[in-house]
Design an enzyme around this catalytic site. Structure first.
Site, mmCIF file in Angstrom:
data_model
loop_
_atom_site.group_PDB
_atom_site.id
_atom_site.type_symbol
_atom_site.label_atom_id
_atom_site.label_comp_id
_atom_site.label_asym_id
_atom_site.label_seq_id
_atom_site.Cartn_x
_atom_site.Cartn_y
_atom_site.Cartn_z
ATOM 1 N N HIS A 1 48.013 17.656 26.862
ATOM 2 C CA HIS A 1 47.144 18.581 27.655
ATOM 3 C C HIS A 1 46.258 19.383 27.129
ATOM 4 O O HIS A 1 46.325 20.218 26.624
ATOM 5 C CB HIS A 1 48.187 19.560 28.131
ATOM 6 N N HIS B 1 41.760 55.621 56.386
ATOM 7 C CA HIS B 1 42.981 55.168 55.415
ATOM 8 C C HIS B 1 42.648 53.898 54.869
ATOM 9 O O HIS B 1 43.319 53.577 53.501
ATOM 10 C CB HIS B 1 44.224 54.744 56.498
#
Ligand SMILES: [Zn+2]
Length: 439
Positions: A344, A265
């Site tokens: 920025h 699984h």
């Protein structure tokens, strides 16, 4: 191009009652028809508000011994056999309703679910099926020796090699998956366990519903079960059954060839995750790169009628299109004149990630506005999950902002999956949640 195949659902509701493997409780499971593009959802009838859980890999919780999915605190265990039967018998859309947290184990195979689906009937719907076409080989590999390879193919095929401890019971089988092959070759194959693995669980009383009636127990050389083996290679057949069920969590039909060695699984789920990731990236890329003008989108004026944001905080230039009710694509051109570039960062302008999240939230709000079709309620941005910044955005870039509604609860809550794409690459992504309040 193959002829289009259409989605299918069940002809009518049907159900049966049995025993849950882990709790040993009695459980009634009912399958119901569902509309196109609904997919498979589990519904817990025993809980307040009858919560539903999408059978999607995003909801995978655990893969120990069985596959468990969940949302919030709600769980559904051991979903793989019913999912395998639905997918393989050609059902795309259905509700699986249960009155506890696990489907009935039946005889440990998918046979009871095939019988159930045949009783309900399978009926075509008006929308084409959605496929995942394997374009390039993919693979997942585990330290346990589990190896799954997915290769391009125009059919869904599985070739599997199963090997027990010390390569005992090594078996191989390869087949193309069709409803009739599944029903005949795979569905009857039962769960098998090695005695050393289950003994501690039996001691802890963790598999109250387990018995030789719903599992084959291998102890040394001996194969114990109430009924003799149904196939000489029943184990590899059951491994293929589990692969089908676990890969059903992809939410699309796979056109490809799964080559699996000692799968479990965990490895199946990992492959399902890799496929879903690839599919998400493809979907984000599939929007048009040319910017259409006209009725399909919204120009800046129309955007400003919906969004209260203004310069310098309006992060949407234009909506370039809607896809159905649930998807939107918008653009924002980033110029060196954006105010945030001043700080920025001076000399090295990079768009702040939070501004990309804001852009995604604004685009998602436009989608929700169109969806609620009312201006008396307003969506509030509640939370951002799974936020990832993958690449920097520079002046001169045009961001394609995609938002898709992934979950809505009436007029109260909505969840969206959003992407920012620049030059065909995802630069950022997030899951944004909104709540609606009266203005
Ligand atoms: Zn199984």
């Amino acid at each position: 191009m193959a002829t289009p195949e259409f989605q299918q659902t069940l002809g009518k509701a049907a159900g049966f009652t049995g025993t849950a493997l882990h709790t040993g409780e009695k459980v009634t499971l009912k399958v119901h028809p569902a509309p196109v593009d609904h997919g498979i959802k589990f519904s817990r009838k025993d809980l307040q508000d009858e919560p539903t859980i999408d059978a999607k890999i995003e909801n995978l919780k655990t893969v120990e011994r069985a596959t468990t999915i969940g949302e919030g605190t709600v769980r559904v265990h051991t979903v793989e056999h019913v999912l395998a039967a639905l997918l393989a018998m050609g059902v795309d859309n259905a509700i699986v309703e249960m009155d506890t947290n696990e489907p009935p184990i039946g005889d440990g195979s998918a046979q009871p679910y095939v019988d159930l689906i045949k009783r309900a009937g399978v009926t075509p719907q008006e929308e084409p099926r959605k496929f995942f076409d394997v374009r390039e080989p993919m693979h997942v590999e585990f330290k346990t020796g589990a190896l799954l390879v997915l290769l391009p193919d125009d059919k869904f095929r599985i070739s599997c090699t199963q090997a027990g401890p010390n390569n005992q019971f090594t078996q191989f089988l390869s087949l193309e998956l069709t409803p009739s092959i599944f029903e005949r070759e795979i569905a009857p194959a039962r769960t098998f366990v090695f005695y050393e693995d289950v003994q501690p669980l039996m001691d802890k009383n963790l598999i109250k519903g387990g018995s030789l009636e719903n599992a084959i127990v291998v102890r040394g050389e001996a194969v114990l079960s109430k009924e003799p083996l149904r196939f000489a290679d029943e184990f590899v057949r059951h491994k293929i059954l589990d692969i089908i069920g676990d890969l059903a969590l992809v939410g699309r039909r796979i056109r490809g060839h799964v080559v699996a060695i000692k799968p479990g699984h965990a490895s199946n789920a990992e492959l399902a995750r890799a496929i879903a990731r690839e599919q998400t990236q493809r979907s984000a890329m599939s929007a048009p790169r040319a910017i259409p003008i006209g009725d399909s989108g919204l120009d800046t004026g129309e955007v400003m009628k919906i969004l209260p944001h203004r310069y310098p905080f309006l992060m949407v230039d234009r909506v370039i299109g809607f896809e159905g009710e649930n998807k939107i694509t918008a653009i924002k051109s980033i110029t060196i004149n954006e105010p945030f570039f001043q700080g920025h960062f001076p000399g090295h302008p990079v768009m702040p990630g939070v501004m990309q999240v804001e852009a995604m939230a604004q685009v998602a709000s436009i989608l929700l506005f169109k969806l609620t079709k009312t201006s008396s309620r307003v969506g509030y941005f509640m939370s951002a999950d799974q936020v990832k910044f993958r690449k920097p955005v520079f002046p001169g870039d045009t961001i394609f902002i995609h938002a898709e509604l992934t979950r809505a609860r009436g007029n109260r809550m909505a969840k969206t999956k959003c992407y920012c794409v620049v030059n065909d690459a995802i630069v950022s992504e997030a899951e944004l949640m909104f709540t609606f309040l009266d203005k």
